[in-house]
Structures are given as C-alpha cells and as structure tokens.
Design a protein around this motif. Structure first.
Motif, PDB file in Angstrom:
ATOM      1  N   ARG A  23       0.817  -1.225   0.000  1.00  0.00           N
ATOM      2  CA  ARG A  23       0.000   0.000   0.000  1.00  0.00           C
ATOM      3  C   ARG A  23       0.849   1.273   0.000  1.00  0.00           C
ATOM      4  O   ARG A  23       0.514   2.233  -0.686  1.00  0.00           O
ATOM      5  CB  ARG A  23      -0.968  -0.002   1.180  1.00  0.00           C
ATOM      6  N   LEU A  24       1.953   1.272   0.781  1.00  0.00           N
ATOM      7  CA  LEU A  24       2.739   2.510   0.816  1.00  0.00           C
ATOM      8  C   LEU A  24       3.230   2.935  -0.579  1.00  0.00           C
ATOM      9  O   LEU A  24       3.118   4.115  -0.928  1.00  0.00           O
ATOM     10  CB  LEU A  24       3.901   2.389   1.814  1.00  0.00           C
ATOM     11  N   PRO A  25       3.729   2.005  -1.406  1.00  0.00           N
ATOM     12  CA  PRO A  25       4.147   2.423  -2.758  1.00  0.00           C
ATOM     13  C   PRO A  25       2.986   3.006  -3.575  1.00  0.00           C
ATOM     14  O   PRO A  25       3.179   3.903  -4.390  1.00  0.00           O
ATOM     15  CB  PRO A  25       4.638   1.127  -3.415  1.00  0.00           C
ATOM     16  N   ARG A  26       1.780   2.504  -3.352  1.00  0.00           N
ATOM     17  CA  ARG A  26       0.615   3.024  -4.098  1.00  0.00           C
ATOM     18  C   ARG A  26       0.279   4.446  -3.655  1.00  0.00           C
ATOM     19  O   ARG A  26      -0.285   5.221  -4.398  1.00  0.00           O
ATOM     20  CB  ARG A  26      -0.593   2.114  -3.882  1.00  0.00           C
ATOM     21  N   LEU A  27       0.659   4.757  -2.405  1.00  0.00           N
ATOM     22  CA  LEU A  27       0.320   6.069  -1.861  1.00  0.00           C
ATOM     23  C   LEU A  27       1.404   7.103  -2.151  1.00  0.00           C
ATOM     24  O   LEU A  27       1.100   8.248  -2.497  1.00  0.00           O
ATOM     25  CB  LEU A  27       0.111   5.932  -0.343  1.00  0.00           C
ATOM     26  N   VAL A  28       2.669   6.717  -2.000  1.00  0.00           N
ATOM     27  CA  VAL A  28       3.746   7.715  -2.120  1.00  0.00           C
ATOM     28  C   VAL A  28       4.685   7.436  -3.291  1.00  0.00           C
ATOM     29  O   VAL A  28       5.637   8.183  -3.501  1.00  0.00           O
ATOM     30  CB  VAL A  28       4.579   7.801  -0.813  1.00  0.00           C
ATOM     31  N   LYS A  66      -5.352   2.454  -5.639  1.00  0.00           N
ATOM     32  CA  LYS A  66      -4.602   3.498  -6.370  1.00  0.00           C
ATOM     33  C   LYS A  66      -3.537   2.854  -7.266  1.00  0.00           C
ATOM     34  O   LYS A  66      -2.935   1.843  -6.898  1.00  0.00           O
ATOM     35  CB  LYS A  66      -3.898   4.444  -5.386  1.00  0.00           C
ATOM     36  N   SER A  67      -3.301   3.442  -8.408  1.00  0.00           N
ATOM     37  CA  SER A  67      -2.247   2.881  -9.257  1.00  0.00           C
ATOM     38  C   SER A  67      -1.408   3.966  -9.918  1.00  0.00           C
ATOM     39  O   SER A  67      -0.352   3.682 -10.485  1.00  0.00           O
ATOM     40  CB  SER A  67      -2.860   1.973 -10.318  1.00  0.00           C
ATOM     41  N   ASP A  68      -1.871   5.234  -9.835  1.00  0.00           N
ATOM     42  CA  ASP A  68      -1.160   6.292 -10.575  1.00  0.00           C
ATOM     43  C   ASP A  68       0.319   6.397 -10.175  1.00  0.00           C
ATOM     44  O   ASP A  68       1.193   6.542 -11.020  1.00  0.00           O
ATOM     45  CB  ASP A  68      -1.882   7.638 -10.404  1.00  0.00           C
ATOM     46  N   LYS A  69       0.599   6.259  -8.889  1.00  0.00           N
ATOM     47  CA  LYS A  69       1.990   6.427  -8.428  1.00  0.00           C
ATOM     48  C   LYS A  69       2.896   5.266  -8.878  1.00  0.00           C
ATOM     49  O   LYS A  69       4.112   5.401  -8.917  1.00  0.00           O
ATOM     50  CB  LYS A  69       2.032   6.539  -6.900  1.00  0.00           C
ATOM     51  N   LEU A  70       2.274   4.128  -9.204  1.00  0.00           N
ATOM     52  CA  LEU A  70       3.080   2.974  -9.606  1.00  0.00           C
ATOM     53  C   LEU A  70       3.702   3.176 -10.988  1.00  0.00           C
ATOM     54  O   LEU A  70       4.704   2.560 -11.336  1.00  0.00           O
ATOM     55  CB  LEU A  70       2.250   1.695  -9.586  1.00  0.00           C
ATOM     56  N   ALA A  71       3.106   4.102 -11.738  1.00  0.00           N
ATOM     57  CA  ALA A  71       3.590   4.368 -13.095  1.00  0.00           C
ATOM     58  C   ALA A  71       5.052   4.809 -13.074  1.00  0.00           C
ATOM     59  O   ALA A  71       5.824   4.502 -13.996  1.00  0.00           O
ATOM     60  CB  ALA A  71       2.726   5.441 -13.738  1.00  0.00           C
TER      61      ALA A  71
END
Ligand SMILES: NC(=O)c1ccc[n+]([C@@H]2O[C@H](COP(=O)([O-])OP(=O)(O)OC[C@H]3O[C@@H](n4cnc5c(N)ncnc54)[C@H](O)[C@@H]3O)[C@@H](O)[C@H]2O)c1
Length: 698
Positions: free
Chosen positions: A138-143, A201-206
């Motif tokens: 979850r943390l990677p999805r958030l930050v 959320k997935s935008d930050k994973l890009a």
C-alpha cells in the motif's frame, strides 16, 4: 479491566479507541476488538463514518513483538483488508506513533489525520523482517515506489509534517484536540464516494514502470550498509512486487517473504538486541519505583573532545548546560569546535540551520566553580589523570548544591577514589560517553561501591532523555565496555606480530560486519595518542605495561594515522580509503624478526576467533565478578559503543549461536596452553559448559 478497544458514538461518527498501554500494540484481542467495533458502526444506520484512534499517548505503535510469528486469529488476518473494502469511511486519527502494523492499519483506513508531533513509519527491517500487513503493497501506491522503498528499507520515523507533504497523512490537526478534529473531519468527508482506497490506487506505480531500473539501483545503493543482511533486500523485492502484481497477489507475495524472514537468524538476533538494549538499563537491586531526579540543568568540566560532545548531548535535547575550562582561550576554542560541529551537521542536512543558534544558546561558558554550583548534575571530562580528577571532585564537592549528582566521564579510572575525596560518595558515579559523544549511542553508567540507588536511577533516566542506550555496570579498571575491548586490541597486534597484516585483519572484521576494520579505526583516532599513553605507562606502571613495538615503530617513522597521511595504512590526499602499504609490511616483518618470531600464515577464521574470543573470555570474567549484571549487557554495549554488527546479536550472542559454549571452552583451553596470559579461561565458561548452559542464561 478496561476494554482493549472501546466504541463510542459522537453524533453520527463512531469513535473506535484502542486501549492497550503503553503503546497500543496490536496484541491478541486488539484486532478482534477493532473489527467488532467496525461491524457495530457498519450496522448502525445512524453512523455515517468512523474514527480509529489510540487512547493514552499513542496511536497503534506497532505489532506486539512478543507475539511476532505466532499464528494469528482469522480476524487478525483479515480485518485490515475488510476495513479498506467497507462502505463507510474510516478516518485514522494519529498521535504519538503509527509504526509498523500501526501505520499498516492506518493505510487501510480511507483517510488519515495526525497531530504535528506524531510520527509514522514502517521500521520492521530494524528487527530483520518486513512489513507483513500490506505495508509494502500500500505505501508504494500512496507515495510512489521510490519513496516507499526509502522509508521501508531505512525503517525511519517520518514526522507528521513530512508525512503530510508525502501524502501519507491527509490533514494535520491541532495537537490538543485530535479526536474532536478527527470527528469534524469524518463528518466533512462522510458523504464522499467512491471512498479513496489506497489499495485501489495505481497512478503512483507508473513511476516505476517508467524507470524499472530503480529497484536494482536501490539494491546497489544499500550494498555496503546492508552487507550480510537479508531483510533490506526482501523489502525491495516486496515493493517491486507491488508494481508488478495486482494487490491481492502482491499481498500474498509479501506474506511469503515475511514468513521466510521471520524464521531466519537475522530476526532472531535483532529481536534479541531489541530486548538486550532495554534490559541493559535495569539494575537488579534498583527497583523501578526508585526515585529519580529530573535533570533540568547540567555542567561539564573540560571543553575538550569529550566535554564538547557531552555538552552537545544536553543542548540537543533542550537541557541548558554550563561548560567550565581552565582558561578563557581553551574555553573559547572548545565552544568554537562545538559550533563548527553543528554547522557541519546543518551542511550535511542532518540538522536545521536555525537550530544552531538555539542549541548554542543553551551552552553557557564558565570559568569558576561558583558559576556551575547550582546545576543538577556535573560531568567531569578533563585529562585522564586520577590526581587531576580528585582535585576537581574536591572543588565540586564544595561548589555543587546539596542534591547535585557528581559524575566522571573517565574511561578507566577508579570511581571510588574520586567519590572518596567528597563528602557525598552516594551521589558520585561514572557516566562514560563514547567518542564522538554526540553521535555514539552508548552511555555506560558506572556504579561505585557507595553510589546510591537514587543516583543510579537519576543517571539512567537522564541517559534515556539524552536518547542513549544505557548500560549499567560496576567499577573496575576499564569498566565493562573498555575492559572487554582490551583483549581484542592485544590480539590484533599479536596477530600482526605473528604473521598477519593490517589489511587481512581489517578485511576479516569488515566482512564480518564492522563499519571499519580495527586498524583503520586506529588510523582515524591517531596513533600518537596511544603512543603517548604507552610512554607514560611504561614509566608509571612497568609491571602491567604491555609493549606495542609495531605501533611504536610506525609512530617513530612519522606515521600518525590519517592526519599524517599514513599509519597502519597509506592515505591519498582528500581520500580516506585505507590503502595497504608495503612499507608497513616491512616494518612489521622487521619487528617480528627482532622479537624472534617466525612468521606464519594465519587463516581468516583464526583472526576472527582470536579477536572475539579473547573478549568473550574477559566478559565472562566480568560476569563472574558480578561487575556486569547480564551477558546481554555486553552485547548492548558492543553494538552501541564499538560498532559490532547489530544483526549478529552482539559479542556473547555470537559466541552462543555460532560456536556454543563447549567449543568456546575448548578453544580457550587450547590457546591458553599455547599463549598463556589472558587466554586463561574464565571459570564461568567451564561451569556453563559443564551445566549445558549458554551465555544467555547468565
Ligand atoms: N577521547 C575519547 O575517545 C574518550 C572516550 C571516552 C572517555 N574519555 C575520557 O574523557 C575524558 C576527557 O577526554 P578528552 O579526550 O575529551 O580529553 P581532551 O584532552 O580533549 O580534553 C580535556 C580538557 O580538559 C581540560 N582541563 C584539564 N584540566 C582541567 C581543569 N582542572 N579544569 C577545567 N578543565 C580542565 C583541558 O583544557 C582540555 O580541554 C578523559 O577522562 C578520557 O579518558 C575519552
């Protein structure tokens, strides 16, 4: 007994409060209590949203380390994922700490609010595991994966304002009204749909898809720091899985990595150290409720290397400190060095430049004893000379207020001899800081024969306030830490006299996990200081003097260590790398010849065992004498005072877990037969071996 988890309605908001002091750890019963409260809120049509918070001084500070690795209840396994999927919003209201399982719980809430002083983080790596409750997914999805990796691999605590900037926290709320503000926030967002779910959320994973090399780059970056360790690399693997796998599969992958780590040696050692550090401050006959003074002001005598560093320790935590020197010039020089040290920290980014003047303002120069007399504690840090120290203690006895604690920072000298010149020996003890005092974590508290229990309790409390790992021991030459370290130093010179070279010894110890080899450390400290001590000792105490012909020859050849560009190693301009030097090898060989030693090849294992087992033996003697209270105190001190690799559990833990007491005993007997002297095995070791016990039983 109060309920572990309470549920109370504030209008249309259900407030769930965890009450599991001291830090609201997720012990058995807590997840079940939260889950039950969530179901109450869900089934109540009058409740529009919920708040999850902690009673007392913290949010949920983490998993319960005592229960780590035990089978969890079905509810404990699923409550967080279910909370995230619920149809009513849940707001995490954070004060104190939201660490590990605490932050993982907050990440499954739909919103997070925090007071400014709160701290969040995923520090699992520090005990050799990884966040196993969804944190790595979850943390990677958030930050974003890069920041998440940095936080998870370092395990650092993130202050609330930074957490807000990173997007971990949605809103900072007033310090004094957390629940009120969280309820108001929950009312405000209660109608928002769809609910923001971190797992969706997935935008930050890009970010990682655009830069797939970031994971290998991170592996490379931690190569030196994390050598011999597994957990930091598994943390990276888990974050990488967050990018390559859908949430559910990522969570399963995280779980598998967690299960692998929790059975490993690394976590066994690191958990042991976690407890050892807490235990080391406890003294068997000084009960918890012993009255401890609050130290509100302090004084340091001597503004040299240690005095300046000790003054910084006080100023860093906001305690005003006076520094006394012999003359104004030395005093000014000492305080200028303190200021320079702060400026270097600010330049490196480890301190806010605005704090330099605040901290310097807490440090007051003094040139007379009258000026320091009203402080709560005085720490003497002048030259290592008993006569000089005794003179100072006489003056302090006259000048200091009646209830002040009188402490010495001596590394080796007799605390009782200093106490004896005062009219208040119960208020005298040793507070032995390690160099640099403002950096090294260990504070060794030395208890004199007459030191009062309240004085010990006061010093322990102060040490914790100074953010030190505190260890207490009795009074003997060198106390616990340095006395156990001396055989190591004797052996490192003996090894090179017999056939090894500094580069071999240093490589063995570096590979074992020390940040630097012992010879490189010698070069950093400067070889001239111990040279001068040897010259003095040879005259003052020839019976106990141990010569060091190799170091003497190097100093006499002008090799003083890093400061002269050459010591045990060679240094290039502007480069602190120690380079092996053929000239050193020649000097060593020539000394061996003069000593009549026929040099031989020495194996790496012998190097390691000679250095460490000589110290294990000395530690056993100190335990036997009752000067050290428990074997694990030695470990806490070696890790925090001498850079012993934490993930190996400390000196005694290493001996227990790699060789075992019977093998230690056999080796000591063999080497005593060969070398004599300090290899004489401690009786305790024979006793333990005969009884089938380990050092950890002491
Ligand atoms: N340097 C280390 O690594 C280290 C580590 C732990 C403990 N210690 C101990 O700390 C103490 C200080 O060591 P240091 O390395 O800071 O020494 P230092 O030589 O750097 O500083 C000693 C200071 O004490 C001052 N001083 C001497 N006599 C004084 C007096 N009568 N009144 C006021 N000031 C006086 C000197 O002017 C000098 O500035 C020693 O007991 C030493 O054994 C040193």
């Amino acid at each position: 007994m109060p309920e572990l988890v309470s549920y109370k309605k504030h209008g249309a908001i259900g407030v769930i409060t965890v009450n599991n002091p001291p830090v609201n750890a997720l012990s058995p019963g807590v997840p079940e209590g939260i889950y039950e409260s969530l179901l109450k809120g869900l089934s109540d049509p009058a409740v529009k949203a919920m708040v999850l918070t902690g009673g007392g001084r913290s949010f949920i500070a983490g998993a319960d380390i005592k229960h780590l690795g035990q089978q969890k209840s079905p509810v404990a396994m699923k409550w967080r994922d279910e909370m995230e999927r619920m149809e009513k919003p849940v707001v995490a209201a954070i004060h104190g700490f939201a660490l590990g399982g605490g932050l993982e719980s907050a990440l499954c809430c739909h919103y997070r609010v925090a007071v400014p002083s709160a701290k969040v983080g995923l520090p699992e790596v520090l005990i050799g595991i990884l966040p196993g409750g969804g944190g790595t997914q979850r943390l990677p999805r958030l930050v974003g994966p890069k920041t998440a990796m940095e936080l998870i691999v370092s395990g650092r605590h993130v202050p609330a304002p930074e957490a807000k900037a990173l997007g971990i926290v949605d809103e900072i709320v007033p310090e004094n009204d957390l629940v009120g503000a969280a309820v108001a926030f929950a009312e405000k967002i209660s109608g928002v749909r769809p609910l923001p779910r971190v797992g969706d959320k997935s935008d930050k994973l890009a970010e990682a898809k655009a830069d797939p090399g970031m994971f290998d780059a991170m592996r490379k970056k931690i190569e030196r720091r994390a050598r011999n360790q597994v957990a930091p690399y598994r943390c990276i693997d888990a974050v990488e899985a967050a990018v390559s796998l859908p949430l559910e599969k990522g969570l399963a992958h995280e779980r598998a990595l967690f299960d692998e780590l929790r059975q490993g040696e690394e976590t066994g050692a690191l958990k042991y150290v976690f407890y050892a550090e807490r235990e080391a401050a406890k003294v068997p006959d000084v009960p918890r409720e012993t009255k401890a003074q609050d130290i509100r002001s302090a004084a340091v005598i001597g503004a040299g290397t240690m005095g300046g560093g000790i003054a910084m320790c006080f100023a860093n935590v906001g305690i005003p400190v006076k520094v006394l020197e012999r003359d104004k010039e030395t005093l000014d020089k000492g305080l200028a060095k303190v200021k320079r040290n702060y400026e270097i920290s600010a330049k490196r980014g480890s301190m806010d430049p605005a704090d330099i003047s605040k901290r310097m303002a807490l440090i007051t120069p003094a040139l007379s004893y009258e000026e320091v007399g009203d402080t709560d504690i005085v720490i003497e840090a002048v030259f290592e000379n008993l006569d000089v120290k005794k003179e100072i203690f006489k003056k302090l006895d006259k000048a200091m207020k009646a209830d002040a604690v009188l402490a010495s920072n001596t590394s080796t000298l007799d605390i009782d001899a200093m106490a004896a010149v005062t009219s208040r020996p119960a208020q005298v003890l040793g507070t032995h800081f390690f160099s640099p005092a403002n950096v090294m974590k260990l504070l060794e508290i030395v208890r004199g024969e007459k030191t009062g229990k309240e004085t010990i309790a006061t010093a322990v409390k102060l040490g914790k306030r100074l953010e030190k790992v505190v260890g207490v021991c009795g009074n003997c030459d060198g106390f616990l830490a340095n006395r156990t370290r001396i055989p190591f130093k004797i052996e490192m010179m003996a090894l090179v006299e017999e056939g090894s070279l500094p580069e071999q010894v240093d490589k063995v110890m570096y590979d074992f996990g020390y940040p630097m080899g012992p010879f490189a450390v010698g070069d950093l400290a400067g070889l001239d200081i111990s040279y001068a001590t040897r010259q003095r000792r040879a005259k003052e105490d020839p019976a106990n003097f141990r010569a060091d012909p190799i170091s003497d020859a190097l100093v006499e050849a002008g090799r003083l260590g890093q400061k002269s560009g050459a010591g045990y190693f060679l240094y290039k301009e502007g480069d602190r790398t120690p380079y092996p030097d053929p000239e050193v090898a020649e000097i060593i060989q020539s000394v061996s010849r003069q000593m009549g030693v026929k040099r031989r090849a020495i194996g790496d294992e012998e190097v390691l065992h000679r250095l460490l087992l000589s110290s294990v033996n000395e530690a056993a003697k100190i335990l036997e004498e009752g000067i050290a209270y428990r074997s694990s105190d030695v470990d806490a001190m070696w890790i925090n005072g001498f850079g012993f690799p934490r993930y190996r559990g400390g000196l005694m833990y290493w001996a227990d877990h790699t060789l075992g007491v019977p093998k230690v005993r056999d080796t000591l007997h063999e080497w005593y037969g060969k070398y004599g002297g300090h290899w004489k095995p401690a009786k305790l070791i024979d006793d333990l071996a005969n009884a089938g016990k380990a050092f950890s039983d002491v």
